[in-house]
Design an enzyme around this catalytic site. Structure first.
Site, PDB file in Angstrom:
ATOM      1  CG  LEU A   1      -2.331  -4.583   4.306  1.00  0.00           C
ATOM      2  CD1 LEU A   1      -3.531  -5.499   4.176  1.00  0.00           C
ATOM      3  CD2 LEU A   1      -1.716  -4.672   5.692  1.00  0.00           C
ATOM      4  CB  CYS A   2       2.290  -2.666  -0.909  1.00  0.00           C
ATOM      5  SG  CYS A   2       1.049  -2.917  -2.176  1.00  0.00           S
ATOM      6  CG  HIS A   3       5.715  -7.321   1.191  1.00  0.00           C
ATOM      7  ND1 HIS A   3       4.566  -7.893   0.702  1.00  0.00           N
ATOM      8  CD2 HIS A   3       6.006  -7.964   2.350  1.00  0.00           C
ATOM      9  CE1 HIS A   3       4.169  -8.843   1.528  1.00  0.00           C
ATOM     10  NE2 HIS A   3       5.024  -8.905   2.535  1.00  0.00           N
TER      11      HIS A   3
ATOM     12  CG  MET B   1      -0.382  -4.006  -5.793  1.00  0.00           C
ATOM     13  SD  MET B   1      -1.973  -3.652  -6.579  1.00  0.00           S
ATOM     14  CE  MET B   1      -2.269  -1.971  -6.073  1.00  0.00           C
ATOM     15  CD  GLU B   2       5.258  -2.753  -6.117  1.00  0.00           C
ATOM     16  OE1 GLU B   2       5.313  -2.699  -4.880  1.00  0.00           O
ATOM     17  OE2 GLU B   2       4.684  -3.689  -6.720  1.00  0.00           O
TER      18      GLU B   2
ATOM     19  CG  ASP C   1      -1.059  18.684 -10.828  1.00  0.00           C
ATOM     20  OD1 ASP C   1      -1.944  19.402 -10.314  1.00  0.00           O
ATOM     21  OD2 ASP C   1       0.160  18.874 -10.663  1.00  0.00           O
TER      22      ASP C   1
END
Length: 161
Positions: A75-77, A113-114, A128
């Site tokens: 749902l993120c643009h 969010m980014e 990692d």
């Protein structure tokens, strides 16, 4: 109290329609930490890691992740980011690496969010690259530090947080 924006009247998840929103400059900063043994951190700082430059790789991974947030988080643009910055700082006194990210654009929706995704993926990349020498590293304290722009106004964590 604010309402959840990604839930419609029927209780279903949906993508928010931002077409009527004004374009403004929006910026967000986030952070994450990777805690490890002092020997592991020294190996990173001294450039002795057999896989190469851990910080450079984590920086690129964070930038790439910010650009792909829409593909990772439902749902993120998809956004046209104008700036993504990933800074990594060794903190030997705490046996950890601090990651701080910044995302900026001129657009109709925020970049929180980014920024969070960039910090998270940079931290995962450090894990990692170093897991062969230490598997019990801890990724933690991923959080939004600040945001500006948009209808909901500005946000900044308190100095003592």
């Amino acid at each position: 109290m604010s309402q959840l924006t990604h839930i419609n009247a029927a209780g279903e998840a949906h993508m928010v329609d931002v077409s009527a929103k004004a374009e403004t400059v929006r910026e967000a900063r986030a952070e994450a930490f990777v805690t490890m043994r002092s020997e592991t951190l020294a190996m990173i700082i001294d450039g002795r890691h057999h896989k190469g430059d851990v910080f450079a790789t984590a920086r690129i991974a964070g930038i790439q992740a910010a650009k792909r947030t829409w593909d990772l988080i439902p749902l993120c643009h998809p956004l046209m980011l104008s700036k993504v910055e990933v800074n990594l700082q060794a903190e030997p006194e705490h046996n950890r690496v601090r990651i701080e990210t910044l995302c900026r654009l001129t657009g109709k929706t925020g970049v929180e969010m980014e920024a969070l995704t960039a910090a998270s993926v940079a931290a995962l990349t450090i894990y990692d690259m170093c897991k062969a020498v230490q598997k019990d590293m801890v990724i933690g304290s991923v959080r939004l530090l600040a945001k500006s722009g948009g209808k909901s106004g500005d946000f900044k964590v308190e100095a003592d947080d």
